[in-house]
Design a protein around this motif. Structure first.
Motif: not given
Length: 367
Positions: A90-102, A232-241
């Motif tokens: 859930y966290l991983a998919m949320a971070r992917a979607l909230e980047r406003d890349r589609g 395990i997130f990339p550094p630029h995605l982890v804080e919002n997760a």
């Protein structure tokens, strides 16, 4: 927005109400013992001081995150301990979607039903790419469906429901596709300890800022009820997760995390090897019986599921209920996993009654 109760629960409820003995081959609850060190850690926890019964750090016990980071060769700040692999995904998919890349999420067909459910819940749109007859995923087929609106590509290896294990070249190419389209590959690796092929490759083996790896101890330590997983997130995605995790859960169970930590530190590799050997024996027993019954079936390379197709018996919920009533075996309808396996049934081999279930199925379809 409407949600449906997952078919897993509907089938289990129907089986529970049956007026005959039913062998449960629906749920993925391992029937073997958890590690002894984990049991000891949980017992010891009862005698700790009161402060150890309070909130742990939201992102997980420091010692557990350090242990995971060391084993996965990542920085500890990239690790978030979650409420099982379910929350990790859930966290991983949320971070992917909230980047406003589609808002599109590319999923496989067949698919673990919770992925499309999470996609809908998060406001995304589903796109499906078909796996082949053995459950393998062709990166070229994935490339045909991704585009500028693709936020995430979600894969699961070893796979539920097909048992496929993706080779390293597939994983590398999927990461490359995610990088090319500025998408995120979400790699769910919860069955990594149940690789029967020797071919499993983690997405962590590819250095990239475009992949998130999720996992849990639910299956590997036979503790689905403890709800201890991680992402395990990339550094630029982890804080919002971490922020989303805190808002949804506050924190996870402190004693469960401690027990898992003890289990990780003190359990020898032969614990996992014995369970793989047990699973391999069950696969052979079950597929031999399916062969005798004249069924088509998959032989899993990993995870602990077998899919079977019986002549003139499509994998509908109605037929699953008939199988419960008339054969005393509860499986999952193939239609729950997508259009491509609608003629199939899925059986979980996490019961000591695999032989009895196989005999019941052989007798039922040999009438």
């Amino acid at each position: 927005m409407e949600y449906e109760t997952p078919l897993f629960f509907r089938v289990m409820q129907y089986a529970d109400r049956a007026d005959r003995d039913v062998i449960d081959m629906v749920s993925g609850n391992p029937d073997w013992e958890p590690p002894e060190a984990l049991r000891e850690g949980l017992g010891d926890y009862a005698d700790f001081e009161p402060d150890r019964f309070q909130y742990p750090p939201s992102e997980g016990l420091v010692e557990l995150r350090e242990e995971i980071a060391a084993r996965r060769n990542v920085d500890v700040e990239q690790v978030v301990v979650t409420n099982g692999a379910g929350e990790a995904n859930y966290l991983a998919m949320a971070r992917a979607l909230e980047r406003d890349r589609g808002d599109e999420v590319v999923l496989t067909d067949p698919v673990y039903p919770y992925y499309p459910g999470k996609t809908t819940m998060l406001g995304g749109r589903q796109r499906f790419v078909a796996a082949d007859a053995e459950g393998q995923l062709d990166p070229a087929a994935v490339r045909e469906v991704v585009g500028e609106e693709t936020a995430a590509i979600v894969v699961n290896s070893p796979n539920n429901p097909t048992g496929a294990v993706y080779p390293e070249e597939t994983i590398r190419e999927l990461v490359a596709i995610a990088e090319e389209y500025d998408a995120v590959l979400v790699s769910d690796e919860v069955y990594d300890h149940f690789d029967l092929s020797g071919r499993f490759a983690s997405a962590l083996g590819v250095d990239s800022d475009h992949r998130i790896v999720t996992n849990a101890f639910s299956k590997s330590m036979a503790i689905t009820g403890f709800r201890v997983g991680y992402a395990i997130f990339p550094p630029h995605l982890v804080e919002n997760a971490k922020s989303r995790h805190m808002l949804v859960n506050v924190a996870g169970s402190r004693p469960a995390q401690y027990a898992v930590l003890r289990g990780l530190r003190e359990t020898e590799p032969d614990y996992y090897e014995r369970n793989r050997e047990l699973l391999a024996e069950r696969v052979e027993t079950f597929t031999d019986a399916l062969e005798d019954a004249g069924a088509d079936y998959t032989t899993p390379q990993g995870s602990f599921y077998v899919m079977a197709r019986f002549e003139d018996y499509p994998g509908t919920l109605e037929n699953v209920e008939r199988l419960i009533d008339e054969a005393g075996v509860a499986g999952m309808p193939g239609e729950a996993f997508g259009d491509s396996r609608a003629d199939w049934l899925r059986f979980a081999l996490v019961t000591p009654r695999v032989s009895a279930a196989a005999e019941r199925l052989a007798a039922y379809f040999d009438r």
